[in-house]
Write a protein that holds these residues in place. Sequence first.
Motif, short mmCIF file in Angstrom:
data_model
loop_
_atom_site.label_atom_id
_atom_site.label_comp_id
_atom_site.label_asym_id
_atom_site.label_seq_id
_atom_site.Cartn_x
_atom_site.Cartn_y
_atom_site.Cartn_z
N VAL A 126 -9.58 -3.58 -31.96
CA VAL A 126 -9.29 -4.09 -30.64
C VAL A 126 -8.42 -5.34 -30.78
O VAL A 126 -8.74 -6.22 -31.58
CB VAL A 126 -10.58 -4.45 -29.88
N LEU A 127 -7.33 -5.43 -30.01
CA LEU A 127 -6.45 -6.58 -30.08
C LEU A 127 -6.85 -7.59 -29.03
O LEU A 127 -7.32 -7.25 -27.96
CB LEU A 127 -4.99 -6.14 -29.83
N GLY A 128 -6.65 -8.86 -29.33
CA GLY A 128 -6.97 -9.88 -28.35
C GLY A 128 -6.57 -11.24 -28.85
O GLY A 128 -6.08 -11.39 -29.97
N GLY A 129 -6.82 -12.24 -28.03
CA GLY A 129 -6.48 -13.60 -28.39
C GLY A 129 -7.65 -14.52 -28.19
O GLY A 129 -8.61 -14.18 -27.52
N GLY A 130 -7.58 -15.70 -28.79
CA GLY A 130 -8.66 -16.66 -28.69
C GLY A 130 -8.63 -17.41 -27.37
O GLY A 130 -7.63 -17.46 -26.68
N VAL A 131 -9.76 -17.99 -27.05
CA VAL A 131 -9.88 -18.80 -25.86
C VAL A 131 -10.41 -20.16 -26.27
O VAL A 131 -11.41 -20.25 -26.97
CB VAL A 131 -10.84 -18.15 -24.84
N ARG A 171 -25.26 -22.39 -43.75
CA ARG A 171 -23.88 -22.03 -43.44
C ARG A 171 -23.63 -22.23 -41.94
O ARG A 171 -24.35 -21.67 -41.12
CB ARG A 171 -23.59 -20.58 -43.82
N PRO A 172 -22.63 -23.00 -41.57
CA PRO A 172 -22.40 -23.24 -40.14
C PRO A 172 -21.83 -22.02 -39.44
O PRO A 172 -21.06 -21.25 -40.02
CB PRO A 172 -21.40 -24.40 -40.14
N ILE A 173 -22.21 -21.84 -38.20
CA ILE A 173 -21.65 -20.82 -37.33
C ILE A 173 -21.00 -21.55 -36.17
O ILE A 173 -21.68 -22.23 -35.39
CB ILE A 173 -22.73 -19.85 -36.81
N ASP A 174 -19.70 -21.46 -36.06
CA ASP A 174 -18.98 -22.19 -35.02
C ASP A 174 -18.64 -21.25 -33.87
O ASP A 174 -17.86 -20.31 -34.03
CB ASP A 174 -17.70 -22.81 -35.59
N LEU A 175 -19.24 -21.51 -32.72
CA LEU A 175 -19.01 -20.67 -31.55
C LEU A 175 -17.54 -20.69 -31.14
O LEU A 175 -17.06 -19.74 -30.50
CB LEU A 175 -19.87 -21.15 -30.39
N ALA A 176 -16.83 -21.75 -31.48
CA ALA A 176 -15.41 -21.83 -31.13
C ALA A 176 -14.57 -20.80 -31.87
O ALA A 176 -13.42 -20.56 -31.51
CB ALA A 176 -14.88 -23.23 -31.40
N GLY A 205 -19.05 -13.34 -43.38
CA GLY A 205 -19.08 -14.21 -42.21
C GLY A 205 -20.18 -13.81 -41.24
O GLY A 205 -20.85 -12.79 -41.42
N PRO A 206 -20.37 -14.61 -40.20
CA PRO A 206 -21.35 -14.27 -39.18
C PRO A 206 -20.89 -13.06 -38.38
O PRO A 206 -19.70 -12.74 -38.35
CB PRO A 206 -21.41 -15.53 -38.31
N VAL A 207 -21.83 -12.41 -37.72
CA VAL A 207 -21.52 -11.23 -36.93
C VAL A 207 -22.09 -11.39 -35.52
O VAL A 207 -22.94 -12.24 -35.27
CB VAL A 207 -22.10 -9.94 -37.56
N ILE A 208 -21.59 -10.55 -34.64
CA ILE A 208 -22.12 -10.43 -33.29
C ILE A 208 -22.72 -9.04 -33.16
O ILE A 208 -22.00 -8.04 -33.32
CB ILE A 208 -21.03 -10.64 -32.23
N ASP A 209 -24.02 -8.95 -32.94
CA ASP A 209 -24.69 -7.68 -32.70
C ASP A 209 -24.74 -7.44 -31.21
O ASP A 209 -25.20 -8.30 -30.44
CB ASP A 209 -26.11 -7.69 -33.27
N ILE A 210 -24.28 -6.26 -30.77
CA ILE A 210 -24.21 -5.91 -29.35
C ILE A 210 -25.18 -4.76 -29.11
O ILE A 210 -25.01 -3.67 -29.65
CB ILE A 210 -22.78 -5.50 -28.95
N PHE A 212 -16.60 -12.22 -35.65
CA PHE A 212 -16.26 -13.17 -34.60
C PHE A 212 -14.84 -12.97 -34.10
O PHE A 212 -14.49 -13.40 -33.01
CB PHE A 212 -16.46 -14.60 -35.09
N ALA A 213 -14.01 -12.31 -34.91
CA ALA A 213 -12.66 -11.97 -34.48
C ALA A 213 -12.63 -10.71 -33.64
O ALA A 213 -11.59 -10.32 -33.12
CB ALA A 213 -11.74 -11.80 -35.69
N GLY A 214 -13.78 -10.04 -33.50
CA GLY A 214 -13.88 -8.81 -32.71
C GLY A 214 -13.65 -7.55 -33.50
O GLY A 214 -13.60 -6.46 -32.94
N THR A 215 -13.53 -7.65 -34.83
CA THR A 215 -13.32 -6.47 -35.67
C THR A 215 -14.61 -5.67 -35.80
O THR A 215 -15.63 -6.22 -36.23
CB THR A 215 -12.84 -6.86 -37.08
N PRO A 216 -14.61 -4.37 -35.42
CA PRO A 216 -15.84 -3.58 -35.56
C PRO A 216 -16.23 -3.45 -37.03
O PRO A 216 -15.40 -3.21 -37.90
CB PRO A 216 -15.43 -2.21 -34.99
N LEU A 217 -17.53 -3.63 -37.32
CA LEU A 217 -18.05 -3.55 -38.68
C LEU A 217 -18.93 -2.31 -38.87
O LEU A 217 -18.73 -1.56 -39.80
CB LEU A 217 -18.85 -4.82 -39.01
N GLU A 218 -19.91 -2.14 -38.01
CA GLU A 218 -20.80 -0.98 -38.08
C GLU A 218 -21.19 -0.56 -36.67
O GLU A 218 -21.25 -1.39 -35.76
CB GLU A 218 -22.07 -1.30 -38.87
N VAL A 219 -21.48 0.73 -36.52
CA VAL A 219 -21.98 1.25 -35.26
C VAL A 219 -23.29 1.98 -35.53
O VAL A 219 -23.37 2.79 -36.46
CB VAL A 219 -20.96 2.23 -34.60
#
Length: 268
Positions: free
Chosen positions: A91-96, A190-195, A236-241, A257-264
């Motif tokens: 998925v393509l996108g940009g930072g906020v 290990r720090p996790i930066d929400l930014a 790196g850290p991950v986002i579980d959805i 955190f960049a939005g790259t899919p890792l596992e489904v």
Amino acid sequence: MAKKEQVRARDHDRVEICAVLDAALSDGQLNAGEHATRTRSAMRAKFTTDLEGLVRDLQVPGELAGAAILSGDRAARPWWLPVAVLAAAAVLGGGVGFVARDEPAPSIAAAAEAESEPASLPNLLTTDGLAFFIDAYRREFGDTVIDTATVFPDFLLVQRLGQGIPRNFRFDTDGFDEMSVAVPSYANGRPIDLADIELTTLGAVLAGAPASVRLEQGEVEHLGFGFELIAPADAGPVIDIYVEDPAGSTGHLSVSFAGTPLEVFPAR
């Protein structure tokens, strides 16, 4: 036979189940990977039936057998057993970005009272809601660094290190309230930066999450930000959805955190 009514889980219920899982790890009933998976599910469980399913196959030590969450009817649908499948989409996108503020952050309830409006939060499972939280977090603590977080539509649980000591907070319409209940973290310093979260990309992933886990009628129920217990040290850290549909079927996926899919982990 009437379907058993679902009962919402409390933070205390989640902690009791985690204690059972910790005991099962220590006496060899669970290996480290199983313990990590079940602990994550316990801290993010929505209903008591989900919690009960996580320990149904375990022997419970005597000192924990009296836990309130275990004292009722334990017959419930089992928690889904995920099968890892590599994601095949990008998925393509940009930072906020966010603008830091020097003034202290008033609580949402106080702000609403000043404007004579009901206190409310944006849905925290949206990019607008996450941007709102990250900005509030920055104003509250002066940075955007966490150890772990679990996000629901109307509240969020977050752990941060304060002078090396874990501090746990609940964020809702009243702002940040410190909790005595620990939010499990595998950050190990290990720090996790929400930014670092690419919110635009994450928004696209969230929109497609139900289809990704084969639950087209489902909705995102909660998110988890953190490090995986059994991941390599340099990962790196991950986002579980996590997604659930009206029938109670569940599935989840993990992205960077960049939005790259890792596992489904699709519904079965």
